[in-house]
Scaffold this motif. Structure first.
Motif, short mmCIF file in Angstrom:
data_model
loop_
_atom_site.label_atom_id
_atom_site.label_comp_id
_atom_site.label_asym_id
_atom_site.label_seq_id
_atom_site.Cartn_x
_atom_site.Cartn_y
_atom_site.Cartn_z
N TYR A 164 -2.38 -2.86 -18.06
CA TYR A 164 -1.39 -3.54 -17.21
C TYR A 164 -1.75 -3.36 -15.74
N LEU B 11 -4.90 9.00 -15.71
CA LEU B 11 -5.44 10.35 -15.71
C LEU B 11 -4.32 11.39 -15.70
N MET B 12 -3.35 11.17 -14.82
CA MET B 12 -2.26 12.15 -14.75
C MET B 12 -1.47 12.19 -16.04
N VAL B 13 -1.22 10.99 -16.61
CA VAL B 13 -0.47 10.97 -17.87
C VAL B 13 -1.25 11.69 -18.95
N VAL C 179 -8.77 8.72 -3.08
CA VAL C 179 -8.64 8.79 -4.54
C VAL C 179 -10.00 8.83 -5.19
N LEU D 196 -2.61 -6.24 -12.91
CA LEU D 196 -1.99 -6.33 -11.58
C LEU D 196 -3.06 -6.40 -10.50
N VAL E 280 -4.87 -4.03 -1.35
CA VAL E 280 -3.96 -3.52 -2.35
C VAL E 280 -4.64 -3.49 -3.71
N LEU F 136 5.98 13.89 -13.87
CA LEU F 136 5.23 14.39 -15.02
C LEU F 136 5.17 15.92 -14.99
N THR G 178 -7.84 2.01 -8.00
CA THR G 178 -8.01 3.46 -7.97
C THR G 178 -6.79 4.17 -8.54
N VAL G 179 -5.62 3.61 -8.29
CA VAL G 179 -4.41 4.27 -8.78
C VAL G 179 -4.11 3.87 -10.22
N LEU H 234 0.85 -1.20 0.00
CA LEU H 234 0.00 0.00 0.00
C LEU H 234 0.88 1.24 0.00
N ILE I 112 -7.33 4.68 -12.48
CA ILE I 112 -7.85 6.06 -12.49
C ILE I 112 -6.71 7.07 -12.44
N ALA I 113 -5.99 7.09 -11.33
CA ALA I 113 -5.09 8.21 -11.07
C ALA I 113 -3.93 8.28 -12.08
N LEU I 114 -3.25 7.14 -12.29
CA LEU I 114 -2.06 7.19 -13.15
C LEU I 114 -2.38 7.57 -14.58
N LEU J 70 -0.80 0.93 -20.29
CA LEU J 70 -0.46 1.01 -18.86
C LEU J 70 -1.67 0.74 -17.99
N LEU K 297 -7.76 -2.86 -4.35
CA LEU K 297 -8.56 -1.63 -4.43
C LEU K 297 -7.68 -0.42 -4.68
N ALA K 298 -6.58 -0.35 -3.95
CA ALA K 298 -5.67 0.77 -4.16
C ALA K 298 -5.15 0.76 -5.59
N GLN K 299 -4.83 -0.44 -6.08
CA GLN K 299 -4.27 -0.54 -7.43
C GLN K 299 -5.31 -0.14 -8.48
N GLN L 287 -7.56 4.70 -0.50
CA GLN L 287 -8.45 4.33 -1.61
C GLN L 287 -9.66 5.25 -1.66
#
Lengths: 117, 90, 257, 594
Positions: free
Chosen positions: B36, B66-68, C151, B40, B52, A94, B58-59, A80, B62-64, B33, B54-56, C148
C-alpha cells in the motif's frame, strides 16, 4: 463511463473511513496501529488532490523555466511533515504495544482493559 | 494517459486500503502495508510530488514495515523466552 | 461494549462523517484546478529569494521552517519515548549485568547465509550510505532532503544486520555517540535559528550567503538545516531500531556464550 | 524585548542537549537546567502578557513579512489570552519540575527532555497564528504527552492508558488535518487571519465541514463528551507531575485551540447563526456527565480527572456564550482551575508518595498524620466548588451574568466535583464515616513514583501545592484580575483588530473596558454552592447514619453502573464514540449554520 470530476476527494474520505473501521474492528494492537497509518494516509491523498494542477510540473526548477505552471509546493511540504509525524507516532505506539505485551502477555485490546469504570 | 493511470491507481489504493484493514494476520498485514505504501509513493510520483514520493518510499517501504517487523519479532522472542523459562521452572 | 455494538455505533458515525464530508467536498474547487495564491507565490519567489531550485525544500526548511523545527522535535520526543519505554529494567538487578554486557563477538545465528547475499548486502551498505549523504546534502537542488537522506543512512546498519555481520551492527547502533548525534542534530536546527536572533534578525532568518542557484553550496541555511535534520533522523531511527533489538541481541549473545 | 521565538526555542535546545548528554550530566544539573528553563519561559510569557495585553503583536519567523495580503511564512500572534496561557503552562511546568525533584530515578534521564519539549509545544500552541503550525504543535504536545504518560513501564495499566490516549488523540490530529486541508482548498492560505478574511461572510457546506473536522480534533484534546474517554485512562496512570500538566493546562489548550480557530476563522462565517450554541450544548452535557462520574469514582487521580472533564465542559459552555464578559470570565476560570487542579494533584502525589496507593478505601483514615496536606486538599475542594475567595468564583460570576440556566449548570457541576473532593478529604484526612465501596478502578494499584517512598516529606513536595492554592486565592483578591481578563477577552474577540495587526502591525486602540462589579451579586450562589458541596460530601461519608430512604444514591453506585461501563478501556470503543461524535458535530453544524 463518467466519473465525478472530484473523485480523489472522495477516495480520501473512503480511506479515512476504512482506517477508522480497521481501528474499531481490530483484535490485535499492532493491527490497530497499522489501521491508524491508513487513517493518516487519507490526509496525504486529500492534500495532494487539493494541490494538484492538471498539466502542472513538479515544483522543482532544476532545468525548468521559472515561469511554467507547477503544482502547489505548499501541500507537499505539509505532507512531508505529515509523513514524519506518521512514522514517529507509529514507533511510539509500537513500543507501547511491545511493552504491554511483555507486561501482560496479550496483544488483544479486549484483554488489555485494566482501566474500566 | 495520466488521467487513466490516476484513476486506476486511486482505485487500486482505495481497494488496498480496505485490504490492509481487513487483513487480520499481522505479518500478512505488514506486507500489505508496504505494498500500500508503494502504491501511495507511485501516486505521489504520478501527481508531481517527487519529494514526498521519496519520503514515502523510505518510510512506507523501509521504516514502517521494518518497525512493525521488529516489534513482532521482539514479541515472538519474548513469548519464546518466557515459555522456555516456565518450562525450566517446571 | 460488545463488538457488534461497537461496529453498529461506528456505522452510524461513519455514515454521518461521510455525509458531512461529501456535503463539504461537493463545494470544493474542481480537482486539478489548484487556484490558491500561496503555492503559486512561493513557486514564483523561491528561486529568486532563496536560490533554491527545489521549492518544496525551500518551503520545508525556510518559509515554513518553523513547522519543520516542530516536526524534528516530534521525532526527537518519539525517539526519547521509545528509548524510555523499551529501556532495560532495573528490577531484575541480577540479570542486568548479563543483559548489557553480553559479548557480541560470540554471536552467530544457526543457519549461515550464503556468501553471495553477504557480499551483495555489504555492497548495498556502501551504496546506501553514499546515497543517503547525497540526498541529505542536495535537498535544495533536487528532490530529497535531510529527512529522506537520514532514513537511508539509518537503513545502512540494518543491512549489516541482514548480512549477519551482527557484531559490526551492534557496535554501530549501540555506540553512545548515536544518542549524542540525535540530540545534537535536533539542537543544531534550533541553534541555527538562534544564530539569526543574535544578529538581530528574526528567528530562523537566513544569515548565510545564498551562493549561485544550482550550486551545492547555495541557498544558505537550507543546506545547513537539511544536514542537521539528516544527522538527527539517521541517529533517531538507529536508536529506535536499537531499542527494539537490544533485548533480542543481548539474549542471543547470552545464548551464544 | 525578548523574542517570542525564545518561548519555543530555548526549551527545545535545552531538551535536546539534556537528551544528548543524559549519561554524562548528574541528576541535579538536569533538574536545575529544566527548572531554570521553565522559569525563564514564565518570565518571557509574563513580559509579553504585560506588553501585548492592549495591542496584539506579530512576530514573523524567518523575517518573512506578508506580501500584500498574503502571509509567506509563519507568524506568532502575541495577545493577552495566548500569552496568559503560555505563562500558565510555564508556571505549572516549573512547579511540576520542582515537585519531581526526587522522582523518577529510573527514567534514565528521559524525563526532563520530554517535559521541556512538552512545555515548548504548549507555549507555541498558545501563541501560534498559523493553522498548520497549530497542528504541528498539537502533535508535538501529543507525542511528548504520550511518552510521558507511559513513563511507568513496570505494569501494563499505564501502557494501556498511554495507548488509548495515543490512538484517540492521533485520530483527532488526523481529523484536524483533514479540516485544515479543506480550509486550504477553500482559501489557499494557512495564516489564520488570512483564512478568516477570505472566508468572511461565507458559510457554505465546505466551511461547515472544515469546521466540524477541526473542532472535533480540538474537542478530543479538550475531552468533551463523547470524546472524553481517553482522559481518565491517561490521568489515572500518569506520574503526578505529568497529571498536573495534563489536567491543569493541556486539556484546556485543546479548548483554546477551538476558540482561537473560531475567533479568527469562523467568527465572521457564523455570526448570527446558532453555531455557538453547539458549544453550549456540548459543554453543558460534558459538565454534568463529568460531575456525575467524578462523584461516583473512588480512585483519587481518576476522580480528579473526571472533575477536569466537568470543569472543561463548563469552560466550553462559557466559550459558547461568546460575549466579552463570558470570555473574560472563562480566562480567569481557566487559570484559576489550572492552579487549583494542580494543587489537588500535588496533594494526591504526596499521598501516593507516602502511602503508595490512590484508592479511596485503602487510604481511609491514613492521612490524619499529614497536617499540611489536609488543609490544602480541603481548600482545593472548596476551590473546585467555586466558593467565594477563589478566583473560579470571579470567573463563574462573569460567565453566568444574566443567564440563570448557565448558573444552574455551574452550580450542579461545581457542587458535584467539590463534594467528591471534600468526601475524599473527609475520609482520608479525618477518617470520618466508613471507608467507602471498593470499585474496579480503585483496585488499579500504582507503583510508587519516588525512590524513597514512605519516608519523610520534603518541602519540595509541599511548596508547589501551596503556591497553586495560594495563587488561586490571591487572584480572587487582586483588583486587577478582571481588568486584565477583560482586556485579553476584548482583543481575543476582535477579529478585525487581529487581522489588521497581522497585516499592518499597526496599533489598534481599544475602547477602555468598563470594570464590572458582579462579585457582590454572585456571592449568594457561591456560598450556597460551597455549602451544598460540603453537605453532599458529609451525606456521602455519613450515609450509614442517615435515614434509610435517603441512603441509596449516596455513592451513585447502583444508578451509575451502566454508565460507567461505557468507560470500557477499549480503544476501539473510544474511536467508535469519536466517530459518532464527529458526525453529530458535523450534522448539527450543518443544521445550525446553513
Amino acid at each position: 463511463m463518467t466519473l465525478p470530476a472530484d473523485y480523489p476527494y472522495f477516495i480520501a474520505a473512503w480511506i479515512l473511513l476504512c482506517g477508522l473501521y480497521g481501528i474499531v474492528r481490530s483484535r490485535h494492537l499492532v493491527h490497530m496501529v497499522i489501521s491508524l497509518t491508513v487513517v493518516q494516509s487519507s490526509t496525504y491523498v486529500l492534500l495532494l488532490a487539493i494541490g494538484f494542477r492538471q498539466g502542472g510540473y513538479a515544483p522543482v526548477f532544476a532545468g525548468l523555466h521559472t515561469g511554467v505552471k507547477v503544482v502547489d509546493p505548499i501541500v507537499q511540504a505539509l505532507m512531508l511533515t505529515d509523513v514524519v509525524v506518521e512514522t514517529t507516532v507509529v514507533a511510539l505506539l509500537l513500543a507501547m504495544v511491545v511493552k504491554a505485551h511483555e507486561k501482560s502477555g496479550t496483544t488483544s485490546p479486549d484483554d488489555l482493559r485494566f482501566l474500566r469504570g | 494517459m495520466t488521467v487513466i493511470l490516476g484513476v486506476a491507481l486511486l482505485a487500486l489504493i482505495a481497494a488496498s486500503a480496505l485490504g490492509v484493514v481487513r487483513t487480520d494476520d499481522v505479518t500478512c498485514q505488514t506486507i500489505s502495508l508496504s505494498f500500500y505504501g508503494l502504491l501511495l509513493a507511485l501516486m505521489f510520483f504520478l501527481f508531481r510530488a517527487p519529494d514526498v514520493a521519496l519520503a514515502q518510499i523510505t518510510v512506507g517501504a523501509i521504516a514502517l514495515p521494518l518497525m512493525v517487523m521488529l516489534a513482532i519479532t521482539r514479541m515472538k522472542h519474548h513469548k519464546e523466552a518466557t515459555g522456555r523459562a516456565r518450562k525450566e521452572q517446571q | 461494549m460488545k463488538r457488534r455494538h461497537r461496529l453498529l455505533l461506528f456505522a452510524f458515525g461513519a455514515v454521518g462523517i461521510a455525509f458531512v464530508y461529501c456535503a463539504g467536498a461537493l463545494n470544493m474547487p474542481a480537482w486539478g484546478q489548484y487556484r490558491g495564491p500561496y503555492g503559486d507565490a512561493i513557486a514564483r519567489l523561491a528561486v529568486y529569494q532563496r536560490h533554491a531550485t527545489d521549492t518544496v525544500n525551500a518551503v520545508t526548511y525556510d518559509y515554513r521552517g518553523f513547522d519543520t523545527l516542530g516536526e524534528e522535535f516530534i521525532l526527537f520526543s518519539a525517539v526519547t519515548g521509545v528509548m524510555l519505554l523499551l529501556r532495560p529494567e532495573k528490577q531484575r538487578a541480577g540479570e542486568k549485568k548479563n543483559q548489557e554486557g553480553g559479548n557480541p563477538a560470540s554471536f552467530r545465528d544457526r543457519a549461515a547465509l550464503s556468501e553471495t547475499v553477504q557480499v551483495f548486502t555489504t555492497a548495498i551498505f556502501g551504496f546506501s550510505l553514499m546515497f543517503g549523504i547525497y540526498m541529505a546534502t542536495h535537498g535544495q537542488l533536487t528532490p530529497g532532503g535531510g529527512f529522506q537522506g537520514g532514513v537511508l543512512l539509518a537503513a545502512a546498519p540494518m543491512l549489516l544486520y541482514i548480512a549477519e555481520n551482527t557484531e559490526a551492527f551492534q557496535r554501530i547502533v549501540s555506540h553512545p555517540l548515536v544518542e549524542f548525534f540525535e540530540g545534537a542534530g535536533a539542537a543544531g536546527y534550533a541553534l541555527i535559528g538562534i544564530a539569526a536572533l543574535t544578529m538581530g534578525a528574526a528567528f530562523l532568518t537566513n544569515v548565510i550567503p545564498l551562493g549561485m542557484t544550482g550550486d551545492v553550496f547555495s541557498s544558505g541555511t537550507i543546506a545547513a538545516i537539511s544536514a542537521c535534520v539528516g544527522v538527527e533522523v539517521a541517529a533517531g531511527f538507529t536508536l529506535i531500531v536499537y531499542g527494539y533489538l537490544r533485548e533480542i541481541l543481548s539474549r542471543a549473545a547470552r545464548e551464544g556464550q | 524585548m525578548p523574542s517570542p521565538a525564545l518561548l519555543v526555542a530555548v526549551p527545545l535546545i535545552v531538551a535536546a542537549l539534556l537528551g544528548a548528554l543524559r549519561k554524562l550530566i548528574p541528576r541535579w544539573v538536569a533538574d536545575l537546567a529544566a527548572v531554570l528553563t521553565a522559569a525563564g519561559n514564565l518570565a518571557i510569557a509574563c513580559w509579553w502578557m504585560a506588553h501585548a495585553l492592549h495591542r496584539t503583536q506579530v512576530y514573523w519567523f524567518g523575517g518573512w513579512f506578508p506580501r500584500g495580503r498574503m502571509a509567506l511564512g509563519i507568524g506568532f500572534t502575541m495577545d493577552g489570552y495566548g500569552c496568559g496561557l503560555a505563562a500558565l503552562a510555564a508556571l505549572l511546568t516549573t512547579l511540576a519540575l520542582i515537585f519531581s525533584w526526587k522522582h523518577f530515578e529510573s527514567a534514565g534521564g528521559h524525563f526532563h527532555p520530554l517535559m521541556l519539549v512538552f512545555l515548548a509545544a504548549m507555549s507555541g500552541f498558545a501563541v501560534s497564528g498559523d493553522i498548520f503550525n497549530l497542528f504541528v504543535f498539537f502533535e508535538l504536545m501529543s507525542t511528548a504527552a504520550f511518552a510521558l504518560c507511559g513513563l511507568k513501564t513496570q505494569e501494563p495499566a499505564p501502557l494501556a492508558g498511554a495507548f488509548n490516549f495515543a490512538v484517540t488523540n492521533s485520530v483527532a490530529a488526523f481529523l484536524m488535518l483533514t479540516g485544515i486541508a479543506l480550509l486550504y482548498s477553500a482559501t489557499g492560505a494557512l495564516n489564520l487571519a488570512q483564512i478568516g478574511l477570505a472566508l468572511e461572510g461565507r458559510h457554505d457546506r465546505l466551511v461547515i465541514a472544515a469546521f466540524a473536522f477541526l473542532t472535533t480534533g480540538f474537542l478530543v484534546k479538550a475531552a468533551e463528551f463523547p470524546f472524553h474517554f481517553w482522559l481518565p485512562d491517561a490521568h489515572s496512570v500518569s506520574p503526578t507531575p505529568v497529571c498536573v500538566l495534563f489536567s491543569g493546562i493541556m486539556v484546556q489548550l485543546g479548548l483554546f485551540g477551538a476558540m482561537r480557530v473560531y475567533a479568527t476563522v469562523f467568527q465572521g462565517c457564523f455570526a448570527g447563526t446558532g453555531v455557538p450554541w453547539l458549544f453550549v450544548a456540548i459543554g453543558a452535557v460534558t459538565a454534568l456527565w463529568g460531575g456525575m462520574m467524578c462523584f461516583a469514582e473512588h480512585h483519587l487521580k481518576r476522580l480528579l480527572a473526571f472533575s477536569t472533564i466537568s470543569h472543561t465542559g463548563l469552560m466550553t459552555l462559557a466559550f459558547g456564550v461568546w460575549t466579552k464578559a463570558a470570555l473574560a470570565g472563562l480566562f480567569v476560570y481557566l487559570v484559576a482551575h489550572g492552579l487549583v487542579k494542580a494543587g489537588l494533584f500535588f496533594c494526591a502525589g504526596i499521598l501516593l508518595h507516602r502511602f503508595e496507593t490512590m484508592s479511596e478505601p485503602a487510604l481511609f483514615g491514613k492521612g490524619r498524620s499529614l497536617r499540611w496536606t489536609a488543609p490544602l486538599w480541603f481548600l482545593g475542594g472548596l476551590g473546585l466548588a467555586a466558593a467565594p475567595g477563589f478566583a473560579l468564583w470571579a470567573g463563574e460570576t462573569h460567565v453566568t451574568d444574566g443567564a440563570p440556566w448557565a448558573e444552574a449548570i455551574f452550580f450542579i457541576a461545581g457542587a458535584m466535583t467539590g463534594a467528591a473532593v471534600l468526601r475524599v478529604g473527609l475520609r482520608v484526612f479525618a477518617g470520618l464515616g466508613d471507608a467507602g465501596p471498593v470499585d474496579r478502578s480503585a483496585k488499579v494499584d500504582e507503583k510508587p513514583e519516588t525512590t524513597d517512598a514512605g519516608r519523610r516529606l520534603s518541602p519540595v513536595l509541599y511548596a508547589p501545592a501551596v503556591v497553586c492554592v495560594g495563587g488561586c486565592m490571591a487572584l480572587a483578591f487582586w483588583k486587577g484580575t478582571m481588568r486584565v481578563a477583560e482586556a485579553a477577552a476584548a482583543s481575543f474577540m476582535d477579529f478585525r483588530g487581529y487581522a489588521h495587526m497581522v497585516y499592518a502591525g499597526a496599533i489598534v486602540v481599544q475602547q477602555p473596558v468598563a470594570p464590572h462589579d458582579l462579585l457582590t451579586r454572585g456571592i449568594i450562589s457561591a456560598v450556597l454552592r460551597a455549602l451544598a458541596a460540603v453537605a453532599v460530601a458529609l451525606w456521602a461519608v455519613l450515609h450509614l447514619r442517615v435515614p434509610r430512604e435517603l441512603r441509596w444514591p449516596s455513592h451513585l453506585e447502583g444508578p451509575m453502573r451502566p454508565v460507567r461501563e461505557l468507560q470500557s478501556g477499549h480503544p476501539g470503543d473510544y474511536v467508535a464514540w469519536l466517530t459518532l461524535g464527529c458526525a453529530v458535530v458535523g450534522v448539527a453544524a450543518l443544521w445550525l449554520g446553513l
